[in-house]
Scaffold this active site. Structure first.
Site, mmCIF file in Angstrom:
data_model
loop_
_atom_site.group_PDB
_atom_site.id
_atom_site.type_symbol
_atom_site.label_atom_id
_atom_site.label_comp_id
_atom_site.label_asym_id
_atom_site.label_seq_id
_atom_site.Cartn_x
_atom_site.Cartn_y
_atom_site.Cartn_z
ATOM 1 N N LYS A 55 -8.510 -96.379 74.410
ATOM 2 C CA LYS A 55 -7.216 -96.203 73.737
ATOM 3 C C LYS A 55 -6.079 -96.278 74.757
ATOM 4 O O LYS A 55 -5.048 -96.909 74.523
ATOM 5 C CB LYS A 55 -7.188 -94.865 72.985
ATOM 6 C CG LYS A 55 -8.036 -94.907 71.717
ATOM 7 C CD LYS A 55 -8.279 -93.554 71.094
ATOM 8 C CE LYS A 55 -9.297 -93.704 69.965
ATOM 9 N NZ LYS A 55 -9.734 -92.446 69.390
ATOM 10 N N GLN A 80 -8.843 -86.247 70.096
ATOM 11 C CA GLN A 80 -10.127 -86.931 70.031
ATOM 12 C C GLN A 80 -11.198 -85.991 69.462
ATOM 13 O O GLN A 80 -11.354 -84.866 69.925
ATOM 14 C CB GLN A 80 -10.529 -87.416 71.437
ATOM 15 C CG GLN A 80 -11.795 -88.235 71.463
ATOM 16 C CD GLN A 80 -11.679 -89.551 70.688
ATOM 17 O OE1 GLN A 80 -10.713 -90.287 70.829
ATOM 18 N NE2 GLN A 80 -12.673 -89.841 69.861
ATOM 19 N N ASP A 91 -3.467 -90.790 63.287
ATOM 20 C CA ASP A 91 -4.844 -90.952 62.819
ATOM 21 C C ASP A 91 -4.927 -90.850 61.290
ATOM 22 O O ASP A 91 -5.935 -91.213 60.696
ATOM 23 C CB ASP A 91 -5.741 -89.858 63.431
ATOM 24 C CG ASP A 91 -6.614 -90.385 64.564
ATOM 25 O OD1 ASP A 91 -6.798 -91.620 64.637
ATOM 26 O OD2 ASP A 91 -7.109 -89.562 65.354
#
Ligand code: NAD
Length: 283
Positions: free
Chosen positions: A51, A95, A118
């Protein structure tokens, strides 16, 4: 049969993201994504590194927070609070999975819905299910982007989503429904799975079991999207679809690797740009 080339679509998306990022930067807004990693999970470290690399390649600033395994829930919440208040941050990504002593739901709900790139916050989940504009989880959003890129109109088609996770299955079903497909969501307790699949013009497999979808489950001419990422004992990476037997029956199919996988990070970057544009609108 046409192979849906997610690698190519994601490269195109990243190019678009980069152009937008440069434009924003020139207008005084540098798009920025904060990524929080708690603990030493090897797979998570790899995901976070990719990422970070993708952000750099697309001119998005990435701010990494690598926290030790023993970080407490309140320490993590305090960091998220700071990032929520920081006007120079457009996206916050925590994460997953988090260490067991931290309540994941609580953490995800603490991220400002305006920075939830997200798309996991309940507000964004609600917006998606109401057909309102918000942040949408990256993997299903990437699948819609692939379909768009190949001019595949899902309206009126029968779609079956195998898997009902919050990250893939449920948002995928909502996106397809919002695009006027007739959607059936199936899962581990579904009784007549084969029959439902066999009636589907679009089949999305998000199960996490190698070769689960076999040729006898697929309608002739179906569009098959394989979300699965499974590592076999021999090191090979395969999807949830038995590609070799299923592909000849399909009109379109995504390969693994090179299908859905590359789209996830591309859509994360795209969501970050969307948030940065919202920052400009608010200024
Ligand atoms: P998950 O484990 O949260 O969900 C799996 C789903 O499969 C569950 O809803 C379960 O009910 C269903 N299922 C299990 N056994 C079944 C059966 N026998 N019949 C029907 N349904 C069954 O997984 P997830 O997070 O949704 O991920 C699914 C797969 O997609 C995994 O392989 C994961 O690695 C992959 N994935 C890929 C990406 C990507 O970027 N390409 C992103 C997320 C997940």
């Amino acid at each position: 049969m046409i192979l849906l080339d997610g690698k190519a679509v994601s490269a195109k998306m990243k190019e678009r993201v980069k152009n937008e990022a440069v434009k924003l930067k020139n207008s005084g807004v540098e798009p920025a994504l904060a990524v929080i990693l708690v603990g030493e999970d090897k797979a998570s470290q790899t995901y976070v590194a990719s990422k970070e690399k993708a952000c750099h390649a697309c001119d998005i600033k990435s701010i990494m927070h690598r926290l030790p395994e023993q970080t407490t829930q309140s320490e993590l919440l305090a960091l998220i609070d700071l990032l929520n208040l920081d006007d120079s941050i457009d996206g916050i990504l925590v994460q997953l999975p988090l260490p067991k002593h931290i309540n994941t739901d609580k953490i995800l709900e603490s991220i400002s819905p305006n920075k939830d790139v997200d798309g996991f916050h309940a507000i964004n989940v609600g917006k998606l299910s109401s057909g309102l504009d918000g942040f949408v989880p990256c993997t299903p959003l990437g699948i819609m982007e692939i379909l768009k890129e190949y001019d595949i109109d899902v309206s009126g088609k029968n779609a079956c989503v195998i898997g009902r996770s919050n990250i893939v299955g449920k948002p995928m079903a909502n996106l397809l429904l919002n695009a006027s497909a007739t959607v059936t969501v199936t899962h581990s307790k579904t009784k007549n799975l084969k029959e439902i699949c066999k009636n589907s013009d679009i089949l999305v497999a998000a199960i996490g079991k190698p070769f689960f979808v076999t040729e006898d489950m697929v309608k002739d001419g179906a569009i098959v999207i394989d979300v699965g990422i499974n590592r076999l004992d021999d090191g090979r990476l395969v999807g949830d679809v038995d590609f070799d037997s299923v592909a000849p029956k399909c009109s379109y199919i995504t390969p693994v690797p090179g299908g859905v996988g590359p789209m996830t990070i591309a859509m994360l970057l795209s969501n970050t740009i969307k948030s940065a544009k919202n920052r400009v609108k608010k200024a």
